[in-house]
Design a protein around this motif. Sequence first.
Motif, PDB file in Angstrom:
ATOM      1  N   MET A   1       0.935  -1.144  -0.009  1.00 12.08           N
ATOM      2  CA  MET A   1      -0.022   0.022   0.149  1.00 12.08           C
ATOM      3  C   MET A   1       1.041   1.265  -0.063  1.00 12.08           C
ATOM      4  N   LYS A   2       1.988   1.223   0.837  1.00  9.26           N
ATOM      5  CA  LYS A   2       2.951   2.461   0.568  1.00  9.26           C
ATOM      6  C   LYS A   2       3.455   2.429  -0.558  1.00  9.26           C
ATOM      7  N   GLY A   3       4.001   1.570  -1.361  1.00  7.73           N
ATOM      8  CA  GLY A   3       4.312   1.493  -2.739  1.00  7.73           C
ATOM      9  C   GLY A   3       3.611   2.007  -3.826  1.00  7.73           C
ATOM     10  N   LEU A   4       2.124   1.757  -3.514  1.00  8.00           N
ATOM     11  CA  LEU A   4       1.212   2.000  -4.401  1.00  8.00           C
ATOM     12  C   LEU A   4       0.876   3.753  -4.290  1.00  8.00           C
ATOM     13  N   LYS A   5       0.958   3.981  -3.044  1.00 11.55           N
ATOM     14  CA  LYS A   5       0.378   5.407  -2.574  1.00 11.55           C
ATOM     15  C   LYS A   5       1.869   6.283  -3.249  1.00 11.55           C
ATOM     16  N   SER A   6       3.084   5.883  -3.074  1.00 10.46           N
ATOM     17  CA  SER A   6       4.075   6.763  -3.652  1.00 10.46           C
ATOM     18  C   SER A   6       4.129   6.736  -5.115  1.00 10.46           C
ATOM     19  N   ALA A   7       3.704   5.522  -5.670  1.00 11.89           N
ATOM     20  CA  ALA A   7       3.516   5.726  -7.216  1.00 11.89           C
ATOM     21  C   ALA A   7       2.310   6.142  -7.715  1.00 11.89           C
ATOM     22  N   GLU A   8       1.550   6.813  -7.105  1.00 14.58           N
ATOM     23  CA  GLU A   8       0.183   7.406  -7.592  1.00 14.58           C
ATOM     24  C   GLU A   8       0.162   8.062  -8.507  1.00 14.58           C
ATOM     25  N   GLY A   9       1.093   9.098  -8.612  1.00 10.01           N
ATOM     26  CA  GLY A   9       1.360  10.085  -9.588  1.00 10.01           C
ATOM     27  C   GLY A   9       1.631   9.238 -11.089  1.00 10.01           C
ATOM     28  N   TYR A  10       2.415   8.521 -10.998  1.00  4.45           N
ATOM     29  CA  TYR A  10       2.817   7.528 -12.099  1.00  4.45           C
ATOM     30  C   TYR A  10       1.791   6.894 -12.740  1.00  4.45           C
ATOM     31  N   ILE A  11       1.235   6.127 -11.878  1.00  5.42           N
ATOM     32  CA  ILE A  11      -0.020   5.253 -12.045  1.00  5.42           C
ATOM     33  C   ILE A  11      -1.187   6.326 -12.815  1.00  5.42           C
ATOM     34  N   ARG A  12      -1.423   7.323 -12.364  1.00  9.05           N
ATOM     35  CA  ARG A  12      -2.353   8.355 -12.856  1.00  9.05           C
ATOM     36  C   ARG A  12      -1.848   8.936 -14.401  1.00  9.05           C
ATOM     37  N   ARG A  13      -0.764   9.039 -14.495  1.00  6.14           N
ATOM     38  CA  ARG A  13      -0.105   9.428 -15.949  1.00  6.14           C
ATOM     39  C   ARG A  13      -0.417   8.441 -16.940  1.00  6.14           C
ATOM     40  N   GLN A  14      -0.111   7.082 -16.404  1.00  5.80           N
ATOM     41  CA  GLN A  14      -0.044   5.935 -17.296  1.00  5.80           C
ATOM     42  C   GLN A  14      -1.525   5.742 -17.717  1.00  5.80           C
ATOM     43  N   LEU A  15      -2.552   5.933 -16.885  1.00  6.06           N
ATOM     44  CA  LEU A  15      -3.899   5.852 -16.818  1.00  6.06           C
ATOM     45  C   LEU A  15      -4.522   6.833 -17.639  1.00  6.06           C
ATOM     46  N   ALA A  16      -3.913   7.985 -17.803  1.00  3.08           N
ATOM     47  CA  ALA A  16      -4.213   9.085 -18.729  1.00  3.08           C
ATOM     48  C   ALA A  16      -3.748   9.031 -20.296  1.00  3.08           C
ATOM     49  N   HIS A  17      -2.711   7.886 -20.127  1.00  7.05           N
ATOM     50  CA  HIS A  17      -2.162   7.933 -21.556  1.00  7.05           C
ATOM     51  C   HIS A  17      -2.938   6.621 -21.993  1.00  7.05           C
ATOM     52  N   GLU A  18      -3.310   5.527 -21.469  1.00  3.07           N
ATOM     53  CA  GLU A  18      -4.111   4.559 -21.923  1.00  3.07           C
ATOM     54  C   GLU A  18      -5.547   4.922 -22.075  1.00  3.07           C
ATOM     55  N   LEU A  19      -6.229   5.550 -21.218  1.00  2.00           N
ATOM     56  CA  LEU A  19      -7.673   6.020 -21.548  1.00  2.00           C
ATOM     57  C   LEU A  19      -7.971   7.343 -21.877  1.00  2.00           C
ATOM     58  N   ASN A  20      -8.778   7.462 -22.901  1.00  2.00           N
ATOM     59  CA  ASN A  20      -9.314   8.762 -23.196  1.00  2.00           C
ATOM     60  C   ASN A  20     -10.280   9.115 -22.535  1.00  2.00           C
TER      61      ASN A  20
END
Length: 128
Positions: free
Chosen positions: A67-86
């Motif tokens: 959960m700590k790792g996911l919380k710290s990678a939240e910005g990266y995950i959101r950016r990748q989600l923006a690239h994948e989904l329109n």
Amino acid sequence: MRKNSIKNTRINGEVQKVLSEIIRKEIKDPRINPMTSVVTVEVAPDLKTCKAYISVLGDEASQQSTMKGLKSAEGYIRRQLAHELNLRNTPQIAFILDQSIAYGVNMSKLIDEVTKDISDDEEEDEEV
């Protein structure tokens, strides 16, 4: 609580699929357990926020570090989600640890123990 529309249900499914792919393939954080799965995703109707229910197979320490790792990678995950989904807006993700699978496994073990005890008692009664 409001019932999800067909559009919102479809968005939830797509976000869940893409989110699980990102966590499984793209994040290299050693804190994140390889047996991490996205159980369900609830995106708000305005697409501003998202609750991602995460299940981690492992002990309590492994769950907390994931959960700590996911919380710290939240910005990266959101950016990748923006690239994948329109989508009009990329939702802000809140990761929530889901204990339902572990709870279900524990209950299943308890039920098996009880039924085993009952069947053992019945076998003893038949022998007497």
